[in-house]
Design an enzyme around this catalytic site. Structure first.
Site, PDB file in Angstrom:
ATOM      1  N   TYR A   1      27.478 -28.525   5.070  1.00 14.28           N
ATOM      2  CA  TYR A   1      27.702 -27.583   3.793  1.00 14.28           C
ATOM      3  C   TYR A   1      28.794 -28.437   2.756  1.00 14.28           C
ATOM      4  O   TYR A   1      28.567 -28.261   1.642  1.00 14.28           O
ATOM      5  CB  TYR A   1      28.270 -26.277   4.261  1.00 14.28           C
ATOM      6  CG  TYR A   1      27.035 -25.553   4.806  1.00 14.28           C
ATOM      7  CD1 TYR A   1      26.116 -24.924   3.893  1.00 14.28           C
ATOM      8  CD2 TYR A   1      27.072 -25.461   6.237  1.00 14.28           C
ATOM      9  CE1 TYR A   1      25.046 -24.318   4.362  1.00 14.28           C
ATOM     10  CE2 TYR A   1      25.858 -24.780   6.544  1.00 14.28           C
ATOM     11  CZ  TYR A   1      24.912 -24.148   5.716  1.00 14.28           C
ATOM     12  OH  TYR A   1      23.848 -23.526   6.302  1.00 14.28           O
TER      13      TYR A   1
ATOM     14  N   ARG B   1      26.287 -30.399   1.076  1.00 13.74           N
ATOM     15  CA  ARG B   1      25.535 -29.473  -0.068  1.00 13.74           C
ATOM     16  C   ARG B   1      26.189 -29.139  -1.239  1.00 13.74           C
ATOM     17  O   ARG B   1      25.561 -29.133  -2.318  1.00 13.74           O
ATOM     18  CB  ARG B   1      25.211 -28.055   0.707  1.00 13.74           C
ATOM     19  CG  ARG B   1      24.315 -27.997   2.096  1.00 13.74           C
ATOM     20  CD  ARG B   1      22.832 -28.608   2.095  1.00 13.74           C
ATOM     21  NE  ARG B   1      22.818 -30.007   1.366  1.00 13.74           N
ATOM     22  CZ  ARG B   1      22.624 -31.170   2.241  1.00 13.74           C
ATOM     23  NH1 ARG B   1      23.157 -30.911   3.622  1.00 13.74           N
ATOM     24  NH2 ARG B   1      22.399 -32.292   1.854  1.00 13.74           N
TER      25      ARG B   1
ATOM     26  N   ASN C   1      19.070 -17.678  -2.881  1.00 15.87           N
ATOM     27  CA  ASN C   1      19.610 -19.031  -2.941  1.00 15.87           C
ATOM     28  C   ASN C   1      21.232 -18.712  -3.037  1.00 15.87           C
ATOM     29  O   ASN C   1      21.950 -17.817  -3.237  1.00 15.87           O
ATOM     30  CB  ASN C   1      19.276 -19.506  -4.515  1.00 15.87           C
ATOM     31  CG  ASN C   1      17.876 -19.734  -4.744  1.00 15.87           C
ATOM     32  OD1 ASN C   1      17.289 -19.646  -3.687  1.00 15.87           O
ATOM     33  ND2 ASN C   1      17.471 -19.708  -5.956  1.00 15.87           N
ATOM     34  N   VAL C   2      21.692 -20.055  -2.420  1.00 13.05           N
ATOM     35  CA  VAL C   2      23.149 -19.816  -2.221  1.00 13.05           C
ATOM     36  C   VAL C   2      23.991 -20.630  -3.296  1.00 13.05           C
ATOM     37  O   VAL C   2      25.079 -20.841  -3.280  1.00 13.05           O
ATOM     38  CB  VAL C   2      23.615 -20.695  -0.944  1.00 13.05           C
ATOM     39  CG1 VAL C   2      22.862 -19.710   0.292  1.00 13.05           C
ATOM     40  CG2 VAL C   2      23.012 -21.758  -0.751  1.00 13.05           C
ATOM     41  N   ASP C   3      22.978 -21.285  -4.304  1.00 10.25           N
ATOM     42  CA  ASP C   3      23.672 -22.092  -5.318  1.00 10.25           C
ATOM     43  C   ASP C   3      24.388 -20.994  -6.451  1.00 10.25           C
ATOM     44  O   ASP C   3      24.102 -19.771  -6.343  1.00 10.25           O
ATOM     45  CB  ASP C   3      22.820 -22.998  -6.099  1.00 10.25           C
ATOM     46  CG  ASP C   3      21.658 -22.131  -6.519  1.00 10.25           C
ATOM     47  OD1 ASP C   3      21.702 -21.322  -7.496  1.00 10.25           O
ATOM     48  OD2 ASP C   3      20.302 -22.510  -6.076  1.00 10.25           O
TER      49      ASP C   3
ATOM     50  N   HIS D   1      22.129 -14.324   0.684  1.00  9.26           N
ATOM     51  CA  HIS D   1      22.366 -15.391   1.767  1.00  9.26           C
ATOM     52  C   HIS D   1      23.901 -15.988   1.715  1.00  9.26           C
ATOM     53  O   HIS D   1      23.696 -17.026   2.468  1.00  9.26           O
ATOM     54  CB  HIS D   1      21.169 -16.211   2.026  1.00  9.26           C
ATOM     55  CG  HIS D   1      19.760 -15.910   2.363  1.00  9.26           C
ATOM     56  ND1 HIS D   1      18.584 -16.359   1.996  1.00  9.26           N
ATOM     57  CD2 HIS D   1      19.610 -14.411   2.766  1.00  9.26           C
ATOM     58  CE1 HIS D   1      17.591 -15.243   2.254  1.00  9.26           C
ATOM     59  NE2 HIS D   1      18.249 -14.301   2.887  1.00  9.26           N
TER      60      HIS D   1
ATOM     61  N   GLY E   1       9.748 -17.557  -7.523  1.00 11.99           N
ATOM     62  CA  GLY E   1      10.174 -18.899  -6.843  1.00 11.99           C
ATOM     63  C   GLY E   1      10.328 -18.413  -5.286  1.00 11.99           C
ATOM     64  O   GLY E   1      11.020 -19.154  -4.641  1.00 11.99           O
TER      65      GLY E   1
ATOM     66  N   SER F   1       8.429 -17.346  -1.439  1.00 15.07           N
ATOM     67  CA  SER F   1       7.045 -16.938  -0.781  1.00 15.07           C
ATOM     68  C   SER F   1       7.028 -15.689  -0.104  1.00 15.07           C
ATOM     69  O   SER F   1       6.023 -15.138   0.251  1.00 15.07           O
ATOM     70  CB  SER F   1       6.784 -18.016   0.312  1.00 15.07           C
ATOM     71  OG  SER F   1       8.067 -17.895   1.425  1.00 15.07           O
TER      72      SER F   1
END
Length: 233
Positions: A53, A56, A87-89, A104, A175, A177
């Site tokens: 991480y 990341r 998303n975690v950003d 998340h 974005g 699925s």
């Protein structure tokens, strides 16, 4: 003021250069998923997980919001907007969105490994201080860990996301699925008759029971431009 709720996934940030996990060439091909993103993986080798991480975060601080993120933030001029993201950003926040629910977790935060939801022990990392060092501890004496919801862990923000989905006057999916649960289940909570828009260059069937579903088969930025035009009519 109408309420728009957006559910965003990896495709939202792909144009910003954020490497996705599930696509071909994604991060799962470089690391066994359960080794770096599961509760068992953390217990087995916390140093490896923190190192993963740290990398990341190093990537994230070089990334900027794309036009899609900016247009999502722009919706706040005319609507009450909530973003529920897988998303975690932090690109939604960087673009100016003021209400973002991270299902998340958040990559730029670290926390206690004993009590992940205790905000007293959260720390927000910066571009100058983005690494958790081996053995580094939180204020409660436990090892610092990423503020990420690992596999095998519950999703603490899910209840908040469900309430938002129930309140939506317009629901937008960008974005994702819709294969990742429990997030994919949010569409089940949308009120009958609520317009649903699915923005994805390779859309799945999506919430098939939704007769009021509009598919925009484009990437996040182009898709958001088209959505803005539709909403302005």
């Amino acid at each position: 003021m109408k309420k728009i709720v957006l559910l965003t996934g990896a495709g939202m940030s792909a144009e910003s250069g954020i490497k996705t996990f599930r696509d071909a060439g994604g991060l799962w091909e470089e690391y066994p998923v359960m080794q770096v993103a599961s509760h068992d993986g953390w217990l087995a080798d916390p140093e490896l997980v923190n190192r993963f991480y740290n990398e990341r975060r190093k990537q994230l601080i070089t990334c900027l919001p794309n036009e899609g993120h900016k247009l999502v933030a722009e919706l706040e001029k005319n609507y009450e907007v909530a973003v529920v993201t897988q998303n975690v950003d932090n690109l939604h926040e960087k673009a100016g969105s003021t209400r973002v629910v991270h299902l998340h977790g958040e990559l730029m935060k670290v926390c206690s490994s004993r009590d992940t939801e205790n905000q007293h022990f959260w720390r927000t990392m910066t571009e100058y201080d983005y690494e958790v060092k081996p053995g580094e501890k939180a204020g409660d004496g436990s090892l610092l860990r990423p503020y990420i919801v690992f596999f095998q862990e519950s999703v603490p923000k899910m209840e908040e996301a469900v309430i938002l989905a129930e309140q939506a006057d317009i629901f937008v999916i960008i974005g994702t699925s819709l294969n990742v649960y429990p997030a994919a289940g949010l569409v089940q909570y949308i009120k009958p008759g609520t317009p649903v828009y699915l923005i994805d260059p390779n859309p799945t069937v999506g919430p098939a029971s939704k007769s009021n579903l509009t598919i925009i088969a484009k990437g996040a930025s182009e898709g958001m431009k088209e959505l803005m035009e539709m909403l302005s009519k």
